[in-house]
Design a protein around this motif. Sequence first.
Motif, short mmCIF file in Angstrom:
data_model
loop_
_atom_site.label_atom_id
_atom_site.label_comp_id
_atom_site.label_asym_id
_atom_site.label_seq_id
_atom_site.Cartn_x
_atom_site.Cartn_y
_atom_site.Cartn_z
N ALA A 1 0.58 -1.38 -0.18
CA ALA A 1 -0.06 -0.24 -0.45
C ALA A 1 0.76 0.96 0.18
O ALA A 1 1.91 1.03 0.64
CB ALA A 1 -0.89 0.13 1.38
N ARG A 2 0.83 2.08 -0.61
CA ARG A 2 1.60 3.98 -0.60
C ARG A 2 0.57 4.59 0.67
O ARG A 2 -0.58 4.60 1.41
CB ARG A 2 0.32 3.95 -1.87
CG ARG A 2 1.00 4.85 -3.04
CD ARG A 2 0.86 5.31 -3.88
NE ARG A 2 -0.33 5.69 -3.91
CZ ARG A 2 -0.49 7.15 -4.31
NH1 ARG A 2 0.14 7.65 -4.25
NH2 ARG A 2 -2.20 7.22 -4.00
N PRO B 1 -5.61 2.14 -0.68
CA PRO B 1 -6.09 1.10 -0.97
C PRO B 1 -4.47 -0.36 -0.83
O PRO B 1 -4.43 0.18 -2.11
CB PRO B 1 -7.07 1.75 -2.19
CG PRO B 1 -7.74 3.06 -1.93
CD PRO B 1 -6.06 3.50 -1.58
N PRO B 2 -4.83 -0.59 -0.13
CA PRO B 2 -4.16 -2.29 -0.48
C PRO B 2 -3.62 -2.47 -1.82
O PRO B 2 -5.15 -2.51 -3.12
CB PRO B 2 -4.45 -3.49 0.66
CG PRO B 2 -5.34 -3.30 1.05
CD PRO B 2 -6.08 -1.33 0.41
N GLN B 3 -2.39 -3.38 -2.51
CA GLN B 3 -2.72 -3.14 -4.21
C GLN B 3 -2.05 -4.39 -4.16
O GLN B 3 -1.14 -4.74 -2.60
CB GLN B 3 -2.44 -2.60 -4.87
CG GLN B 3 -3.11 -1.22 -5.08
CD GLN B 3 -2.68 0.12 -6.13
OE1 GLN B 3 -2.59 -0.42 -7.28
NE2 GLN B 3 -2.63 1.29 -5.35
N SER C 1 5.39 3.94 -1.52
CA SER C 1 4.65 2.59 -1.46
C SER C 1 5.84 0.92 -0.02
O SER C 1 6.61 1.17 -1.01
CB SER C 1 4.60 1.30 -2.34
OG SER C 1 3.74 2.63 -3.60
N TYR C 2 4.99 1.00 0.22
CA TYR C 2 5.56 -0.27 0.73
C TYR C 2 5.19 -1.46 1.58
O TYR C 2 3.81 -1.59 1.09
CB TYR C 2 5.15 0.28 2.32
CG TYR C 2 6.09 1.54 2.52
CD1 TYR C 2 8.16 0.69 2.86
CD2 TYR C 2 5.92 2.08 3.03
CE1 TYR C 2 8.70 2.37 2.84
CE2 TYR C 2 6.80 4.09 2.54
CZ TYR C 2 8.02 4.00 2.72
OH TYR C 2 8.56 4.42 3.07
N SER C 3 5.24 -3.02 1.55
CA SER C 3 4.70 -4.29 1.61
C SER C 3 4.23 -4.06 2.89
O SER C 3 4.50 -3.72 4.19
CB SER C 3 5.83 -5.45 1.42
OG SER C 3 5.67 -5.27 -0.32
#
Length: 351
Positions: A70-71, A123-125, A84-86
């Motif tokens: 997600a950012r 939002p998560p991607q 952006s990070y896991s």
Amino acid sequence: MGVKSAALRAMSVFTTPIPPEEYLRLVNPLASSRQLRGVVTSVTPETPTSATITFRPGSRWQPHQAGQWARVGVEIDGVRQWRSYSLSAPAGADPAVTVTAIGRVSTYLVRNTKVGDIVFLAPPQGDFVLPAGPRPLLMLTAGSGITPVMSMIRTLVPRRKDADVVLVHSSRDRTASLFTDELQELAAEHPGLHLVHRYTTDEGRISFADSGDLDRLCPDWRSRKAYVCGPTEMLDAAHALWERTGLPDTLTVERFNTALAPEVPGGGGQITFEKSDKQVEVDGSTPLLLAGEEAGVIMPSGCRMGICRTCLTPLLSGRIRDLRTGETHDDEGELIQTCISAAAGPVHLDC
């Protein structure tokens, strides 16, 4: 019009000229009709240069799948910066990111974040997620590449008695290794997790030139669904090995960086940011996004790898070069990805 929208509109009669959302944020700092936010609930040091930051997101947050990213946005010197990070937390839990202090934003998060701080979220991607059904898994990670895989292990291993996971994690030494104690505890408690720590200072890196190292570390690796996350050279080498053995469909790779084309001599030029009224001279390898941020220009960004297209910006004039392919573009009005584009002469951007 929804009930909430109607209520806010009615409240605006009494709060004008200040929007009612501003008063709501005094009560609930996560309240925002435009920007998803999160409040930091814990900051846990992992190594001398890294920390896990957990936050409680606003109501519009979409629960993440294990392995997604997600950012996260923070304001530094009055400018909102996004990276952006896991996500390292298990699926179903409040989101968390494990950050190493490399680069301006990551260093700021590790060194300055406190419980109660507000961060901006998107939002998560991502498709680096667990398979739909149960099957034996092999996880190969190095350095911070353990982060999305940790989310997978925290999700799968404690909840599934049929879990069968081999994790081979490489790090420089024990002091630089993330989640070491927790992983050892999980492996001791759950027979479905087999853990191999490899410290490259003493043992060297895993070789993918042939299958020898993998055959020793995980003899049945060919029958497992494999996930690889780490430095670019590791990912490329693993991908090549799986191709040579005829198993490319069993491999899933998560990349942090974009493979770039060779730099062209004589590239670069002056970038003019029209709306911000700023100019900067750059070389032919500096992404337009990075050049703008260093000049203090507020620019949209997301994955910073040319995937999410959040950074699309109109090219008013000039020529740019795609850092992945080496191709140049000069169509006025074209939407370009500033994170993977560089100047190939004077450039004017609509930002």
